[in-house]
Write a protein that holds these residues in place. Sequence first.
Motif, PDB file in Angstrom:
ATOM      1  N   GLN A   1       3.682  -0.887   5.037  1.00 17.45           N
ATOM      2  CA  GLN A   1       2.778  -0.114   4.218  1.00 17.45           C
ATOM      3  C   GLN A   1       3.024  -0.407   2.756  1.00 17.45           C
ATOM      4  N   VAL A   2       1.962  -0.419   2.007  1.00 13.54           N
ATOM      5  CA  VAL A   2       2.030  -0.609   0.562  1.00 13.54           C
ATOM      6  C   VAL A   2       1.338   0.592  -0.085  1.00 13.54           C
ATOM      7  N   GLN A   3       1.989   1.175  -1.052  1.00  9.03           N
ATOM      8  CA  GLN A   3       1.410   2.300  -1.782  1.00  9.03           C
ATOM      9  C   GLN A   3       1.040   1.854  -3.190  1.00  9.03           C
ATOM     10  N   LEU A   4      -0.135   2.280  -3.612  1.00  7.80           N
ATOM     11  CA  LEU A   4      -0.657   1.905  -4.927  1.00  7.80           C
ATOM     12  C   LEU A   4      -1.081   3.171  -5.669  1.00  7.80           C
ATOM     13  N   VAL A   5      -0.637   3.307  -6.894  1.00  2.00           N
ATOM     14  CA  VAL A   5      -0.987   4.475  -7.695  1.00  2.00           C
ATOM     15  C   VAL A   5      -1.487   4.005  -9.050  1.00  2.00           C
ATOM     16  N   GLU A   6      -2.764   4.290  -9.329  1.00  2.17           N
ATOM     17  CA  GLU A   6      -3.361   3.897 -10.610  1.00  2.17           C
ATOM     18  C   GLU A   6      -3.192   4.997 -11.655  1.00  2.17           C
ATOM     19  N   THR A  28       6.416  -4.522  -0.314  1.00  3.21           N
ATOM     20  CA  THR A  28       5.811  -5.502  -1.203  1.00  3.21           C
ATOM     21  C   THR A  28       6.373  -6.885  -0.938  1.00  3.21           C
ATOM     22  N   SER A  29       5.672  -7.879  -1.419  1.00  3.14           N
ATOM     23  CA  SER A  29       6.085  -9.265  -1.204  1.00  3.14           C
ATOM     24  C   SER A  29       5.395 -10.145  -2.232  1.00  3.14           C
ATOM     25  N   VAL A  30       6.031 -11.260  -2.559  1.00  2.00           N
ATOM     26  CA  VAL A  30       5.402 -12.197  -3.493  1.00  2.00           C
ATOM     27  C   VAL A  30       4.184 -12.860  -2.876  1.00  2.00           C
ATOM     28  N   HIS A  31       3.995 -12.692  -1.570  1.00  2.00           N
ATOM     29  CA  HIS A  31       2.850 -13.311  -0.904  1.00  2.00           C
ATOM     30  C   HIS A  31       1.574 -12.490  -1.061  1.00  2.00           C
ATOM     31  N   TYR A  32       1.688 -11.326  -1.680  1.00  2.71           N
ATOM     32  CA  TYR A  32       0.514 -10.508  -1.915  1.00  2.71           C
ATOM     33  C   TYR A  32      -0.212 -10.975  -3.176  1.00  2.71           C
ATOM     34  N   SER A  33      -1.503 -10.694  -3.185  1.00  2.00           N
ATOM     35  CA  SER A  33      -2.283 -10.745  -4.414  1.00  2.00           C
ATOM     36  C   SER A  33      -2.718  -9.322  -4.725  1.00  2.00           C
ATOM     37  N   MET A  34      -2.891  -9.063  -6.011  1.00  5.02           N
ATOM     38  CA  MET A  34      -3.290  -7.737  -6.455  1.00  5.02           C
ATOM     39  C   MET A  34      -4.641  -7.840  -7.140  1.00  5.02           C
ATOM     40  N   GLY A  35      -5.446  -6.808  -6.977  1.00  6.26           N
ATOM     41  CA  GLY A  35      -6.779  -6.870  -7.569  1.00  6.26           C
ATOM     42  C   GLY A  35      -7.229  -5.530  -8.109  1.00  6.26           C
ATOM     43  N   TRP A  36      -8.249  -5.607  -8.920  1.00  5.43           N
ATOM     44  CA  TRP A  36      -8.931  -4.426  -9.442  1.00  5.43           C
ATOM     45  C   TRP A  36     -10.411  -4.508  -9.036  1.00  5.43           C
ATOM     46  N   SER A  74       6.824  -8.022 -12.708  1.00 14.12           N
ATOM     47  CA  SER A  74       7.557  -8.038 -11.444  1.00 14.12           C
ATOM     48  C   SER A  74       8.738  -7.072 -11.461  1.00 14.12           C
ATOM     49  N   ALA A  75       9.373  -6.932 -12.605  1.00  9.18           N
ATOM     50  CA  ALA A  75      10.530  -6.033 -12.692  1.00  9.18           C
ATOM     51  C   ALA A  75      10.128  -4.579 -12.466  1.00  9.18           C
ATOM     52  N   LYS A  76       8.905  -4.241 -12.875  1.00  7.98           N
ATOM     53  CA  LYS A  76       8.434  -2.868 -12.725  1.00  7.98           C
ATOM     54  C   LYS A  76       7.521  -2.699 -11.519  1.00  7.98           C
ATOM     55  N   ASN A  77       7.237  -3.788 -10.812  1.00  9.75           N
ATOM     56  CA  ASN A  77       6.302  -3.721  -9.683  1.00  9.75           C
ATOM     57  C   ASN A  77       5.001  -3.051 -10.084  1.00  9.75           C
ATOM     58  N   THR A  78       4.470  -3.499 -11.188  1.00  9.77           N
ATOM     59  CA  THR A  78       3.270  -2.878 -11.745  1.00  9.77           C
ATOM     60  C   THR A  78       2.270  -3.956 -12.144  1.00  9.77           C
ATOM     61  N   VAL A  79       1.018  -3.655 -11.882  1.00 14.00           N
ATOM     62  CA  VAL A  79      -0.079  -4.528 -12.283  1.00 14.00           C
ATOM     63  C   VAL A  79      -0.902  -3.801 -13.338  1.00 14.00           C
ATOM     64  N   TYR A  80      -1.353  -4.547 -14.320  1.00  7.44           N
ATOM     65  CA  TYR A  80      -2.094  -3.951 -15.424  1.00  7.44           C
ATOM     66  C   TYR A  80      -3.487  -4.583 -15.529  1.00  7.44           C
ATOM     67  N   LEU A  81      -4.410  -3.802 -16.031  1.00 11.30           N
ATOM     68  CA  LEU A  81      -5.716  -4.325 -16.400  1.00 11.30           C
ATOM     69  C   LEU A  81      -5.993  -3.868 -17.829  1.00 11.30           C
ATOM     70  N   SER A  82      -5.889  -4.780 -18.769  1.00 11.75           N
ATOM     71  CA  SER A  82      -6.170  -4.474 -20.164  1.00 11.75           C
ATOM     72  C   SER A  82      -7.642  -4.724 -20.421  1.00 11.75           C
ATOM     73  N   MET A  83      -8.309  -3.699 -20.891  1.00 12.24           N
ATOM     74  CA  MET A  83      -9.760  -3.769 -21.070  1.00 12.24           C
ATOM     75  C   MET A  83     -10.100  -3.585 -22.539  1.00 12.24           C
ATOM     76  N   ASN A  84     -10.708  -4.595 -23.121  1.00 11.64           N
ATOM     77  CA  ASN A  84     -11.110  -4.555 -24.525  1.00 11.64           C
ATOM     78  C   ASN A  84     -12.630  -4.600 -24.633  1.00 11.64           C
ATOM     79  N   SER A  85     -13.120  -4.218 -25.796  1.00  7.12           N
ATOM     80  CA  SER A  85     -14.567  -4.243 -26.069  1.00  7.12           C
ATOM     81  C   SER A  85     -15.354  -3.589 -24.938  1.00  7.12           C
ATOM     82  N   LEU A  86     -14.923  -2.409 -24.571  1.00  8.79           N
ATOM     83  CA  LEU A  86     -15.547  -1.724 -23.439  1.00  8.79           C
ATOM     84  C   LEU A  86     -17.003  -1.386 -23.734  1.00  8.79           C
TER      85      LEU A  86
END
Length: 123
Positions: A1-6, A28-36, A74-86
């Motif tokens: 199981q993988v848990q994701l919290v936005e 988790t694993s390096v074989h995963y891809s992450m998406g938004w 990778s150290a924080k096991n976190t993925v980011y989405l930086s959104m500019n010019s919204l």
Amino acid sequence: QVQLVESGGGLVQAGASLRLSCAVSGRTSVHYSMGWFRQAPGKEREFVSAITWSTGSATYTASVKGRFTISRDSAKNTVYLSMNSLKPEDTAVYYCASIWGPPRTQSANWGYWGQGTQVTVSS
């Protein structure tokens, strides 16, 4: 199981910036891809961006290319989405997702999802 919290959504004016975060835990694993993905009222969930965890290779849908940047810590096991010019058309609930292997643009292929975070852009 993988848990994701936005986190990181909010109400901003057009032209502003936001950064969404997705904390990843569980098997988790390096074989995963992450998406938004995002889903606006009355519309289908659509692909926004994805990143291959192992290589950092990123892909974007055309409407956000040059404005949004996906990254991972990778150290924080976190993925980011930086959104500019919204823009007002970026208004949606944004979901983090994970998939075993390379990213896909079809949401049905993604196995794990977060609860979503609301982004509202006023004109």
